[in-house]
Design a protein around this motif. Structure first.
Motif, PDB file in Angstrom:
ATOM      1  N   TRP A  34      70.085  10.304 -13.044  1.00  0.00           N
ATOM      2  CA  TRP A  34      69.954  10.958 -14.348  1.00  0.00           C
ATOM      3  C   TRP A  34      69.904   9.877 -15.417  1.00  0.00           C
ATOM      4  N   TYR A  35      68.962  10.055 -16.359  1.00  0.00           N
ATOM      5  CA  TYR A  35      68.826   9.199 -17.522  1.00  0.00           C
ATOM      6  C   TYR A  35      68.796  10.104 -18.742  1.00  0.00           C
ATOM      7  N   ARG A  36      69.076   9.527 -19.899  1.00  0.00           N
ATOM      8  CA  ARG A  36      68.895  10.294 -21.123  1.00  0.00           C
ATOM      9  C   ARG A  36      68.177   9.427 -22.148  1.00  0.00           C
ATOM     10  N   GLN A  37      67.544  10.124 -23.104  1.00  0.00           N
ATOM     11  CA  GLN A  37      66.844   9.423 -24.181  1.00  0.00           C
ATOM     12  C   GLN A  37      67.107  10.177 -25.476  1.00  0.00           C
ATOM     13  N   ILE A  38      67.912   9.585 -26.344  1.00  0.00           N
ATOM     14  CA  ILE A  38      68.114  10.129 -27.676  1.00  0.00           C
ATOM     15  C   ILE A  38      66.840   9.874 -28.462  1.00  0.00           C
ATOM     16  N   GLU A  44      68.170   5.587 -21.291  1.00  0.00           N
ATOM     17  CA  GLU A  44      69.454   5.003 -20.856  1.00  0.00           C
ATOM     18  C   GLU A  44      69.887   5.585 -19.518  1.00  0.00           C
ATOM     19  N   PHE A  45      70.349   4.736 -18.657  1.00  0.00           N
ATOM     20  CA  PHE A  45      70.870   5.156 -17.356  1.00  0.00           C
ATOM     21  C   PHE A  45      72.194   5.890 -17.522  1.00  0.00           C
TER      22      PHE A  45
ATOM     23  N   ALA B  91      61.107  -2.123 -17.443  1.00  0.00           N
ATOM     24  CA  ALA B  91      62.427  -1.824 -16.885  1.00  0.00           C
ATOM     25  C   ALA B  91      62.770  -2.842 -15.808  1.00  0.00           C
ATOM     26  N   LEU B  92      64.017  -3.288 -15.840  1.00  0.00           N
ATOM     27  CA  LEU B  92      64.491  -4.253 -14.847  1.00  0.00           C
ATOM     28  C   LEU B  92      65.362  -3.552 -13.822  1.00  0.00           C
ATOM     29  N   VAL B  93      65.327  -4.078 -12.603  1.00  0.00           N
ATOM     30  CA  VAL B  93      66.261  -3.656 -11.563  1.00  0.00           C
ATOM     31  C   VAL B  93      66.945  -4.910 -11.044  1.00  0.00           C
ATOM     32  N   ARG B  94      68.260  -4.884 -11.055  1.00  0.00           N
ATOM     33  CA  ARG B  94      69.011  -6.029 -10.563  1.00  0.00           C
ATOM     34  C   ARG B  94      69.343  -5.854  -9.092  1.00  0.00           C
ATOM     35  N   LEU B 101      67.612   1.532 -13.280  1.00  0.00           N
ATOM     36  CA  LEU B 101      66.631   0.940 -14.183  1.00  0.00           C
ATOM     37  C   LEU B 101      67.267   0.663 -15.534  1.00  0.00           C
ATOM     38  N   ILE B 102      67.042  -0.551 -16.043  1.00  0.00           N
ATOM     39  CA  ILE B 102      67.487  -0.924 -17.378  1.00  0.00           C
ATOM     40  C   ILE B 102      66.224  -1.067 -18.211  1.00  0.00           C
ATOM     41  N   PHE B 103      66.048  -0.166 -19.177  1.00  0.00           N
ATOM     42  CA  PHE B 103      64.797  -0.089 -19.919  1.00  0.00           C
ATOM     43  C   PHE B 103      64.833  -0.902 -21.204  1.00  0.00           C
ATOM     44  N   GLY B 104      63.659  -1.413 -21.573  1.00  0.00           N
ATOM     45  CA  GLY B 104      63.436  -1.890 -22.923  1.00  0.00           C
ATOM     46  C   GLY B 104      63.138  -0.700 -23.824  1.00  0.00           C
TER      47      GLY B 104
END
Lengths: 112, 113
Positions: A34-38, A44-45, B91-94, B101-104
């Motif tokens: 699940w991710y969210r986006q304000i 965001e994870f 998006a990066l994955v460590r 996923l860590i997004f820009g």
């Protein structure tokens, strides 16, 4: 082509109420997220789920949040007592092998 | 602190030209990097994945490069079309993080006819 489906597409709820967001991941995938986006902000994870348990969660995912995979096909996100700041787009995603992620179209949650 | 930064300003280009989008990161050692497309009100759609030991990946009109020394990825769309107009997310994955996923913040691309 298989896809991740989310319901409802839009949910309006009063502050303090519980909401359940539902997702049907792609059937042979093993990893769920699940991710969210304000509005206007980055994606965001929130949480990852594998083998029927949470594998990682973010600081956002506090005690108000929980996830379940009740029947082998659905994947749900519950927010126990919603706050105004929970208003966002919530995306479910699944992956076969932790590489590319397939996202649903999202549930827009509005807390009033 | 850890950061992922993409071109913050919208990119406007003419149809047929090549669009180049940048993703820079600090204080990460990603196992791989992914690019997604996001249209307004829709979920991200996977485009390309490049691993830390790969320099370049191509798919049709798309090309991604990955420079782990510079801590930068470039995303190119050649022969751009108005239908390519969207927000593009890096998006990066460590390693050992289960695919998180860590997004820009994304770069908005507008291709004018």
């Amino acid at each position: 082509e298989p896809e991740v489906t989310q319901t409802p597409s839009h949910q309006v709820t009063q502050m303090g109420q519980e909401v359940i967001l539902r997702c049907v991941p792609i059937s042979n995938h093993l990893y769920f997220y699940w991710y969210r986006q304000i509005l206007g902000q980055k994606v965001e994870f929130l949480v990852s789920f594998y083998n029927n348990e949470i594998s990682e969660k973010s600081e956002i995912f506090d005690d108000q949040f929980s996830v379940e995979r009740p029947d082998g096909s659905n994947f749900t996100l519950k927010i126990r007592s919603t706050k105004l700041e929970d208003s966002a787009m919530y995306f479910c995603a699944s992956s076969p092998d932790r590489s590319e992620a397939f996202f649903g179209q999202g549930t827009r949650l509005t807390v009033v | 602190s850890q950061k992922i930064e993409q071109n913050s300003e919208a990119l406007n280009i003419q149809e047929g030209k090549t669009a180049t989008l940048t993703c820079n990161y600090t204080n990460y050692s990603p196992a791989y990097l992914q690019w997604y497309r996001q249209d307004p009100g829709r979920g991200p759609v996977f485009l390309l994945l490049i691993r830390e030991n790969e320099k370049e990946k191509r798919k049709e009109r798309l090309k991604v490069t990955f420079d782990t020394t510079l801590k930068q990825s470039l995303f190119h769309i050649t022969a751009s079309q108005p239908a390519d107009s969207a927000t593009y997310l890096c998006a990066l994955v460590r390693n050992n993080q289960g695919g998180k996923l860590i997004f820009g913040q994304g770069t908005e691309l507008s291709v004018k006819p």
